[in-house]
Design a protein around this motif. Structure first.
Motif, mmCIF file in Angstrom:
data_model
loop_
_atom_site.group_PDB
_atom_site.id
_atom_site.type_symbol
_atom_site.label_atom_id
_atom_site.label_comp_id
_atom_site.label_asym_id
_atom_site.label_seq_id
_atom_site.Cartn_x
_atom_site.Cartn_y
_atom_site.Cartn_z
ATOM 1 N N UNK A 1 1.929 -9.597 -1.723
ATOM 2 C CA UNK A 1 1.202 -9.498 -2.989
ATOM 3 C C UNK A 1 0.197 -8.364 -2.965
ATOM 4 N N UNK A 2 -0.786 -8.462 -3.817
ATOM 5 C CA UNK A 2 -1.775 -7.385 -3.913
ATOM 6 C C UNK A 2 -2.500 -7.146 -2.595
ATOM 7 N N UNK A 3 -2.962 -8.205 -1.963
ATOM 8 C CA UNK A 3 -3.697 -8.027 -0.708
ATOM 9 C C UNK A 3 -2.783 -7.494 0.395
ATOM 10 N N UNK A 4 -1.572 -8.048 0.494
ATOM 11 C CA UNK A 4 -0.630 -7.553 1.496
ATOM 12 C C UNK A 4 -0.322 -6.079 1.290
ATOM 13 N N UNK A 5 -0.133 -5.689 0.031
ATOM 14 C CA UNK A 5 0.139 -4.291 -0.278
ATOM 15 C C UNK A 5 -1.008 -3.377 0.090
ATOM 16 N N UNK B 1 9.188 -13.421 -3.034
ATOM 17 C CA UNK B 1 9.500 -12.762 -4.299
ATOM 18 C C UNK B 1 10.243 -11.455 -4.009
ATOM 19 N N UNK B 2 11.546 -11.462 -4.249
ATOM 20 C CA UNK B 2 12.366 -10.284 -3.940
ATOM 21 C C UNK B 2 11.937 -9.045 -4.719
ATOM 22 N N UNK B 3 11.509 -9.215 -5.953
ATOM 23 C CA UNK B 3 11.082 -8.069 -6.759
ATOM 24 C C UNK B 3 9.897 -7.340 -6.109
ATOM 25 N N UNK B 4 8.975 -8.101 -5.564
ATOM 26 C CA UNK B 4 7.819 -7.478 -4.901
ATOM 27 C C UNK B 4 8.271 -6.706 -3.671
ATOM 28 N N UNK C 1 7.692 -2.713 -2.830
ATOM 29 C CA UNK C 1 7.127 -2.193 -1.577
ATOM 30 C C UNK C 1 8.102 -1.235 -0.906
ATOM 31 N N UNK C 2 9.388 -1.527 -0.986
ATOM 32 C CA UNK C 2 10.387 -0.647 -0.381
ATOM 33 C C UNK C 2 10.381 0.710 -1.072
ATOM 34 N N UNK C 3 10.180 0.719 -2.383
ATOM 35 C CA UNK C 3 10.109 1.982 -3.116
ATOM 36 C C UNK C 3 8.923 2.815 -2.656
#
Length: 65
Positions: free
Chosen positions: A13-17, A40-43, A47-49
């Motif tokens: 999420x935001x903190x992990x990012x 959440x696969x979308x997240x 991140x992969x992008x």
């Protein structure tokens, strides 16, 4: 300090990012040494992008133990 280590972030999420971004942008460790687990696969795709090596771990308890 973190170079040569594998780093796992539970929750992308935001903190992990922000944690991942800080590690990579301050060159504490290369992005390929950071793995992120999130349900959440979308997240994870987001991140992969951003060129982070990510891993989707559906059963966190098993992967952490």
């Amino acid at each position: 300090m973190l170079k040569g280590k594998q780093i796992a972030i539970i929750g992308g999420g935001k903190m992990g990012g922000v944690i991942i971004g800080g590690i990579v942008s301050h060159k504490l460790a290369p992005a390929v040494s950071v793995t992120v687990a999130d349900k959440v696969r979308e997240r994870l795709k987001e991140l992969k992008e951003l060129e982070f090596q990510i891993d989707h771990v559906p059963e966190l308890g098993r992967s952490v133990a």
